[in-house]
Design an enzyme around this catalytic site. Structure first.
Site, PDB file in Angstrom:
ATOM      1  N   ASP A  31      -4.193  -2.397   3.881  1.00 32.42           N
ATOM      2  CA  ASP A  31      -4.355  -1.665   2.617  1.00 32.42           C
ATOM      3  C   ASP A  31      -5.400  -0.568   2.732  1.00 32.42           C
ATOM      4  O   ASP A  31      -5.371   0.410   1.993  1.00 32.42           O
ATOM      5  CB  ASP A  31      -4.716  -2.626   1.491  1.00 32.42           C
ATOM      6  CG  ASP A  31      -3.506  -3.487   1.151  1.00 32.42           C
ATOM      7  OD1 ASP A  31      -3.275  -4.478   1.870  1.00 32.42           O
ATOM      8  OD2 ASP A  31      -2.773  -3.120   0.221  1.00 32.42           O
TER       9      ASP A  31
ATOM     10  N   ALA B 115       0.798  -1.229   0.000  1.00 35.92           N
ATOM     11  CA  ALA B 115       0.000   0.000   0.000  1.00 35.92           C
ATOM     12  C   ALA B 115       0.841   1.296   0.000  1.00 35.92           C
ATOM     13  O   ALA B 115       0.666   2.148  -0.875  1.00 35.92           O
ATOM     14  CB  ALA B 115      -0.979  -0.038   1.167  1.00 35.92           C
TER      15      ALA B 115
HETATM   16  O1  MRU Z   1      -1.237  -7.160  -3.285  1.00 38.03           O
HETATM   17  P1  MRU Z   1      -0.108  -6.536  -2.506  1.00 38.03           P
HETATM   18  O2  MRU Z   1       1.152  -7.336  -2.506  1.00 38.03           O
HETATM   19  O3  MRU Z   1       0.101  -5.081  -2.898  1.00 38.03           O
HETATM   20  O4  MRU Z   1      -0.686  -6.544  -1.036  1.00 38.03           O
HETATM   21  C1  MRU Z   1       0.099  -6.080  -0.002  1.00 38.03           C
HETATM   22  C2  MRU Z   1      -0.481  -6.242   1.320  1.00 38.03           C
HETATM   23  O5  MRU Z   1      -1.566  -6.736   1.515  1.00 38.03           O
HETATM   24  C3  MRU Z   1       0.299  -5.677   2.424  1.00 38.03           C
HETATM   25  O6  MRU Z   1       0.207  -6.441   3.580  1.00 38.03           O
HETATM   26  C4  MRU Z   1      -0.286  -4.276   2.688  1.00 38.03           C
HETATM   27  O7  MRU Z   1      -0.253  -3.522   1.502  1.00 38.03           O
HETATM   28  C5  MRU Z   1       0.442  -3.566   3.708  1.00 38.03           C
HETATM   29  S1  MRU Z   1       1.965  -2.977   3.067  1.00 38.03           S
HETATM   30  C6  MRU Z   1       2.826  -2.121   4.215  1.00 38.03           C
END
Ligand code: MRU
Length: 354
Positions: A243, A53
């Site tokens: 997210d 995110a």
């Molecule tokens: O689909 P992604 O790899 O972008 O998903 C990432 C996540 O779910 C993370 O745990 C979330 O973005 C937190 S990142 C600090």
């Protein structure tokens, strides 16, 4: 791979382009790619060359700068420049729907586009400076999250995490893994259990890589194993990223997080979310309003390009789930650890920023 350290910047503005680690090829190769156009940035976010995110928030801000640079080369009136740039900013923001940091960062760029008194060249420069500022702030914020979080990590704890909320999901240091890094700096006896995180295996491919590179003891488990180890008393706490967090504390994170939270509740294990305030969407009351990204069937049917199931089988592939606030022990932010009732705690944290 010796250069791979948590100090590495996942994404960075360089001269007139955005440089980022290509996360689709980890852990096999550690390579940077230069993103030089707005369309390339849209594609990089969508195909997850950059992911996580906070990292895609910064990528979105850079994407707006890239479009601004392209439009500045055309013979547009200031009014037309602003109109077209607003449209492309919205386009960049639509590349992934769940992580609100993307919309948040693009909105910050749109405020500049629409409120600046500068000429076109001046607007481009202001957007660029703001992109760089968001980059630098991200690392500072994560270190603060890490330090607050370290206070609730028991001595010698085994911390379970899901997906990758580390240096590579942010500009650097990480949110959930920022907590791990800060805790490890005080207490080298802590260790991490990392969920594999199907379908894209961010836990196996990225979390294990960045933690072992930093010398943090890490054990990889598959997604279905967490309750087994919780029952055995081998997990002391869970820390994951987010997210998007609703005003009542419901938190969307990578698919499978909700299952971990239920298992943690059953076994009386503290379950923390670590995220910056930019992940909190006060515009939505509950997690029911969070748009969940649906991704391609190939992510589930294939591993490393090889099919692993009957070719015609039905597939559903939601990228995220929402953990209800009742299952969350605390939300670790750069303003401290927020605790239930989350409506008030979240509102108070935002008041501190005014
Ligand atoms: O689909 P992604 O790899 O972008 O998903 C990432 C996540 O779910 C993370 O745990 C979330 O973005 C937190 S990142 C600090």
């Amino acid at each position: 791979m010796s250069e791979f350290k948590s100090k590495i910047k996942t994404i960075e503005w360089v001269d007139n382009y955005s440089k980022m680690v290509d996360q689709t090829i980890l852990p096999y190769e550690f390579k940077y790619v230069n993103i030089t156009t707005g369309q390339q940035m849209y594609d990089a976010i969508k195909t997850m060359i950059v992911r996580g995110a906070p990292a895609i928030g910064v990528a979105g801000a850079h994407g707006v700068v890239l479009y601004a640079q392209e439009f500045a080369e055309k013979d547009l009136s200031r009014e037309e420049f602003i109109k077209q740039l607003n449209e492309k900013a919205d386009y960049i923001a639509s590349s992934r729907p769940t992580a609100v940091n993307l919309m948040w960062a693009v909105k910050k760029q749109k405020e500049i586009i629409n409120n600046s008194n500068s000429d076109i060249a001046g607007i481009v420069e202001e957007l660029k400076q703001n992109g760089i500022k968001l980059e630098n702030e991200d690392i500072e914020i994560n270190k603060r999250i890490g330090d607050y979080g370290a206070e609730v990590v028991p001595k010698g704890a085994t911390i379970l995490t899901h997906c990758n909320a580390g240096a590579l999901a942010t500009v650097g240091y990480g949110t959930a893994l920022g907590v791990v890094r800060s805790a490890f700096a005080n207490d080298p006896t802590i260790q991490v259990f990392a969920d594999e995180t199907r379908p894209r295996q961010q836990g196996a491919r990225i979390t294990t890589l960045e933690l072992t590179m930093d010398g943090i003891p890490t054990t990889l488990i598959t997604d279905g194993m967490c309750s087994y180890f919780m029952k055995k008393g081998m997990i002391d706490m869970v820390v994951v990223g987010a997210d998007r967090i609703a005003a009542n504390g419901d938190a969307a994170n990578k698919i499978g997080t909700y299952t971990v939270a239920i298992a943690a509740k059953y076994h009386n294990i503290p379950f923390y979310i670590a995220a910056p305030l930019s992940t909190i969407d006060t515009g939505i009351k509950t997690g029911d309003e969070i748009v969940i990204e649906e991704r391609s069937r190939e992510e589930v049917t294939h591993i490393n390009g090889k099919i692993i199931c009957a070719p015609e089988v039905n597939v559903i592939n939601p990228g995220f789930d929402v953990t209800p606030h009742e299952l969350i022990t605390g939300i670790i932010t750069e303003k401290g650890i927020l605790r239930a009732p989350y409506e008030t705690a979240i509102a108070d944290a935002f008041k501190q920023c005014e």
